[in-house]
Motif scaffolding. Structure first.
Motif, PDB file in Angstrom:
ATOM      1  N   ARG A 178       0.998  -1.130   0.268  1.00 23.90           N
ATOM      2  CA  ARG A 178       0.303   0.183  -0.283  1.00 23.90           C
ATOM      3  C   ARG A 178       0.893   1.059  -0.206  1.00 23.90           C
ATOM      4  O   ARG A 178       1.905   1.237   0.754  1.00 23.90           O
ATOM      5  N   ILE A 179       0.298   1.551  -1.301  1.00 28.85           N
ATOM      6  CA  ILE A 179       1.373   3.543  -0.971  1.00 28.85           C
ATOM      7  C   ILE A 179       0.267   4.380  -1.141  1.00 28.85           C
ATOM      8  O   ILE A 179      -0.853   4.040  -1.848  1.00 28.85           O
ATOM      9  N   TRP A 180       0.086   5.325  -0.539  1.00 27.53           N
ATOM     10  CA  TRP A 180      -0.299   6.684  -0.967  1.00 27.53           C
ATOM     11  C   TRP A 180      -0.341   7.495  -2.283  1.00 27.53           C
ATOM     12  O   TRP A 180       0.405   7.255  -2.752  1.00 27.53           O
ATOM     13  N   VAL A 181      -1.824   7.597  -2.626  1.00 25.19           N
ATOM     14  CA  VAL A 181      -1.432   8.549  -4.113  1.00 25.19           C
ATOM     15  C   VAL A 181      -1.176   8.944  -4.356  1.00 25.19           C
ATOM     16  O   VAL A 181      -0.280   9.064  -5.618  1.00 25.19           O
ATOM     17  N   GLU A 182      -0.425  10.013  -3.778  1.00 22.95           N
ATOM     18  CA  GLU A 182       0.445  11.110  -3.864  1.00 22.95           C
ATOM     19  C   GLU A 182       1.632  10.257  -4.623  1.00 22.95           C
ATOM     20  O   GLU A 182       2.318  10.389  -4.981  1.00 22.95           O
ATOM     21  N   THR A 183       2.643   9.627  -3.597  1.00 23.64           N
ATOM     22  CA  THR A 183       3.258   8.695  -3.728  1.00 23.64           C
ATOM     23  C   THR A 183       3.320   7.670  -4.980  1.00 23.64           C
ATOM     24  O   THR A 183       4.735   7.918  -5.704  1.00 23.64           O
ATOM     25  N   ARG A 184       2.183   7.430  -5.042  1.00 13.37           N
ATOM     26  CA  ARG A 184       1.785   6.289  -6.483  1.00 13.37           C
ATOM     27  C   ARG A 184       1.650   7.502  -7.687  1.00 13.37           C
ATOM     28  O   ARG A 184       3.067   7.083  -9.111  1.00 13.37           O
ATOM     29  N   ARG A 185       1.051   8.609  -7.085  1.00 21.31           N
ATOM     30  CA  ARG A 185       1.625  10.109  -8.919  1.00 21.31           C
ATOM     31  C   ARG A 185       3.090   9.891  -9.096  1.00 21.31           C
ATOM     32  O   ARG A 185       3.532   9.950 -10.060  1.00 21.31           O
TER      33      ARG A 185
END
Length: 66
Positions: free
Chosen positions: A7-14
């Motif tokens: 699991r990663i934060w949405v911002e980290t994925r971006r």
């Protein structure tokens, strides 16, 4: 190589997608490279700290080894 789900934060994925796109890597390759670079940096910092302060390496059992 084996894969697992993380699991990663949405911002980290971006950010990871942007890094991978700019570097021409797959996201998993970019993540591995970033983690390896950070691990190497930490090892250098810890190595410098142990040279500056003997016994600061965090190794257990080294303080009373006499």
């Amino acid at each position: 190589m084996d894969y697992v789900t993380v699991r990663i934060w949405v911002e980290t994925r971006r950010l990871l997608r942007l890094i991978a796109a700019q570097s021409g890597e797959q996201m998993v390759q970019a993540m591995h490279r970033l983690c390896q670079d950070e691990w190497d940096r930490i090892q250098l910092v810890n190595g410098a700290a142990s040279v500056a302060q003997p016994g600061a390496s965090g190794e257990i059992g080294q303080q009373n080894a006499e």
